[in-house]
Design an enzyme around this catalytic site. Structure first.
Site: not given
Length: 714
Positions: A484, A681, A646, A564
């Site tokens: 991430y 999302h 999303d 993301s």
């Protein structure tokens, strides 16, 4: 501060022996040919000519809809050709099918908890009354036939008699809050709309809630219109939302966000004032005992994080990173608010603070030591009482408890151990097992180890590597590298039954803790923001190289996956180091770094990335923006993943990126899209949809590695 929830769902995986047969080139290539191509856009930004050939895909019109339908079908057709996907579905389903119970929440004489019998689409909220009887209070599975309506938040009144709950449809960030009477189960007439990034906070007398909301969108596109001017309101039970009292707004600061809480004794309304996803915040408060009280700006400067912990009358306790990147606890007397009067209660340590609660008039502090959880107890004046003995090395969630109680709950899990709940008793100073799930695998059959490696600039970075015992480190193991790296989000160990399925297939699962997260405090976060974002990417490539150099895998068996902000990382991996991976999966990613701030809540991320509107920040963004760095070259197998609802990272990012990548792919590897319908999302996704997503991810990776999915997995 809730805007920080650029959702991060660490999808977990890891190894077993496999048949080295089959090859993706035997599959029919997806047909993604454009029947007609509208004109792209070329514009000059700060003196630089920038091409945006697929700008038209930002519009929700017939052309875009036809393109999306074609891409969705092509992706489905490609995935359907992969042999034995059903074996993955069956194994994940088998592993997923166990009862899951949350840590309890006590209000009045009632105890609340979530339970999922194993494969329910959404977890159900139960209540156990004083006489030991239990019943369902909220069952989101009854809100829709396909499980795509989810609880997005729950707030229980102090007496435990009424529940405010938020509902989200198809994964959207938009919430509608409603109310239910616990005793009768009857839904009240009250409804609160146009809410995002807010919960409902009850008054001490249980007569109403404070919450934050936006005005109804006027642009006509609920999923893409920009969200500004959040306001704080008070809603009194039994009245219409149109009668709600406006408590605070800041029209001159349209980008300020407000998250409100009420002090334990109900004497203050506390307002944390955020600016986008910046970890720093302002802090205001309002007395609830004085009808004429105004909102007081206690901390008016955006200089540090201030998280309210509790108060003793006029003395407020905060966790802050002011002059303490790893966090410390301070006390501020609001009647003597000058900084000279602030007192440090718990000073900064070498380990960052992950969370704090005031329980039994003690400060219970959760720390991260090299990403792994620790739990310590201090008196209210900062004297350390003890460390809590934990069941192993993994993630600690919590503590969950109240100041008036002499016990608290916490949960523990790791990549190979399911979440287990423990109860700590201050009288005995010991933890006891409260709830342990009955899983259909033996955790002792798996390994989850921590290693450290050096990034490009010499920075020491930790990584967890998980796999099934017996795996030979011969440099040929299928491996998935998930990461991430942003928004102060720490990737601590997290259990998922799908992770075990990946290990049972023969995969190794690796999670590096890149800069940009909070694993080593705010300085670690800042080292991966703005023009330092390349550090995040370099940390990731160094993790991949470590796995190769240490014979876990090789580039032909290495897959990259992130969601993301992690999807942005995947876009960078594709455009900067396509040679390093056999397959890359950017999911719900931020991929156009020049225009992300123009849609929904994207403007809030400028405090992390910067903005292309800023001439000084523009060059760094252009230098790594995945969409703008796609060239004609050979790219690895790619599955770009997004969802039609999303409204966090709008799907146009994935649409434009996939379209250009397909256009400029000169190699033979597939570039497909996986576009979910009635999904957002990631939050609130029903169980069956999660399992199917994992099965598609695993089968796509397996085939991209030149392997055939085993007919049976165990």
């Amino acid at each position: 501060m809730l805007l920080k929830t650029l959702i991060n769902k660490p999808f977990l995986l890891a190894s077993f022996s496999l048949a080295l047969v089959g090859c993706q080139h035997n599959l029919t290539s997806p047909d993604t040919t454009q029947t007609s191509t509208p004109q792209g856009v070329t514009e000059t930004i700060h003196g630089v000519e920038v091409s945006d050939p697929y700008r038209y895909l930002e519009q929700d019109n017939e052309v875009t809809q036809a393109w999306v339908k074609q891409q969705q079908q092509a992706g489905q057709d490609y995935l359907a050709q992969i042999e034995n996907k059903q074996a993955i579905v069956e194994r994940i389903t088998q592993l997923w099918n166990y009862e899951k119970i949350s840590a309890p929440m006590e209000y009045g004489s009632n105890t609340f908890y979530y339970r999922n019998d194993g494969l329910q689409a959404q977890s159900v909220l139960y209540v156990k009354t004083k006489d030991g009887k239990e019943k369902v209070v909220l069952d989101p599975n009854q809100l829709s036939t396909d499980g795509t309506v989810a609880l997005s938040g729950v707030s229980i009144s102090n007496d435990g008699k009424t529940i405010a709950y938020g509902v989200s449809k198809s994964g959207s960030d938009w919430q509608q809050w409603q109310f239910v009477d616990v005793a009768s189960g009857n839904k009240l007439l009250d409804e609160l709309k146009w809410i995002k990034f807010s919960s409902a906070q009850w008054t001490k007398d249980n007569q109403g809630v404070f919450y934050s909301r936006y005005d109804a969108p006027e642009g006509g596109n609920l999923l893409a219109d920009v969200n500004f001017n959040q306001k704080v309101y008070f809603h009194k039970l039994g009245t219409s939302q149109s009668e709600d009292q406006l408590i605070y707004e800041r029209p001159q600061n349209k980008d300020w966000g407000f998250y409100s809480t009420v002090s334990d004794k109900g004497d203050y309304l506390l307002i944390s004032v955020s600016l986008g996803t910046d970890s720093r915040n302002r802090f205001f408060y309002k007395s609830l005992t004085d009808k004429n009280a105004q909102v007081v700006e206690l901390i008016a400067d955006l200089e540090a994080e201030y998280s309210f912990l509790g108060n003793d009358k006029s003395v407020f306790y905060f966790k802050t990173d002011l002059d303490a990147p790893n966090g410390k606890v301070i006390a501020i007397n609001v009647n003597q608010p000058d900084k000279a009067n602030w007192k440090t209660i718990i000073p900064e340590s070498s380990d960052p603070i992950a969370g704090i609660s005031i329980i039994n008039d003690h400060l219970v502090v959760s720390y991260l030591h090299d990403v792994l959880g620790q739990l310590s107890i201090f008196s209210m004046n900062g004297v350390k009482r003890q460390d809590v003995t934990l069941p192993g090395k993994g993630k600690v969630a919590g503590p969950y408890g109240k100041r008036s109680k002499d016990y608290f709950y916490y949960t523990f899990n790791s990549y190979v151990q399911a979440e287990t709940t423990y109860k700590f008793d201050f009288k005995s100073n010991k933890s006891t097992l409260y709830a342990k799930p009955k899983v259909s695998f033996n955790p002792d059959d798996y390994v989850s180890e921590q290693v450290f490696y050096q990034s490009k600039d010499g920075t020491r970075v930790p990584m967890m590597i998980s796999y099934k015992k017996g795996v030979k480190l011969d440099g040929n193991n299928p491996t998935l590298l998930y990461a991430y790296g942003g928004f102060s989000i720490s990737l601590t160990p997290r259990f998922s039954p799908a992770n075990i399925a990946w290990m049972d297939m023969g995969g190794i699962y690796a999670v590096p803790n890149l800069r940009g997260g909070a694993e080593y405090g705010e300085s670690w976060h800042q080292a991966g923001t703005f023009d330092k974002k390349q550090n995040v990417f370099d940390d990731y490539y160094a993790a991949a190289q470590y796995l190769i150099d240490n014979n876990y895998t090789n580039s032909s068996k290495l897959g990259a996956y992130g969601r993301s902000n992690g999807g942005l990382l995947m876009g960078a991996a594709l455009t900067q180091r396509p040679d390093l991976f056999a397959a890359v999966l950017p999911a719900v990613g931020v991929l156009d770094m020049l225009r992300f701030h123009k849609f929904t809540i994207g403007w809030a991320w400028t405090s992390e990335y910067g903005s292309a509107d800023n001439a000084e920040q523009f060059p760094a963004l252009l230098a790594y923006s995945p969409y703008h760095n796609i060239q004609e070259r050979e790219y690895p197998a790619t599955m770009v993943m997004t969802a039609d609802h999303d409204d966090r990272v709008v799907p146009l990012h994935s649409f434009k990126f996939a379209a250009l990548l397909q256009d400029r792919q000169t190699g033979d590897e597939p570039i497909i899209m996986r576009i979910e319908s009635k999904a957002g999302h990631g939050a609130g996704k029903p169980t069956a949809m999660k399992i199917d997503e994992f099965a598609d991810i695993y089968s796509f990776l397996w085939h991209s590695f030149g392997l055939t999915v085993p007919a049976k997995i165990n």
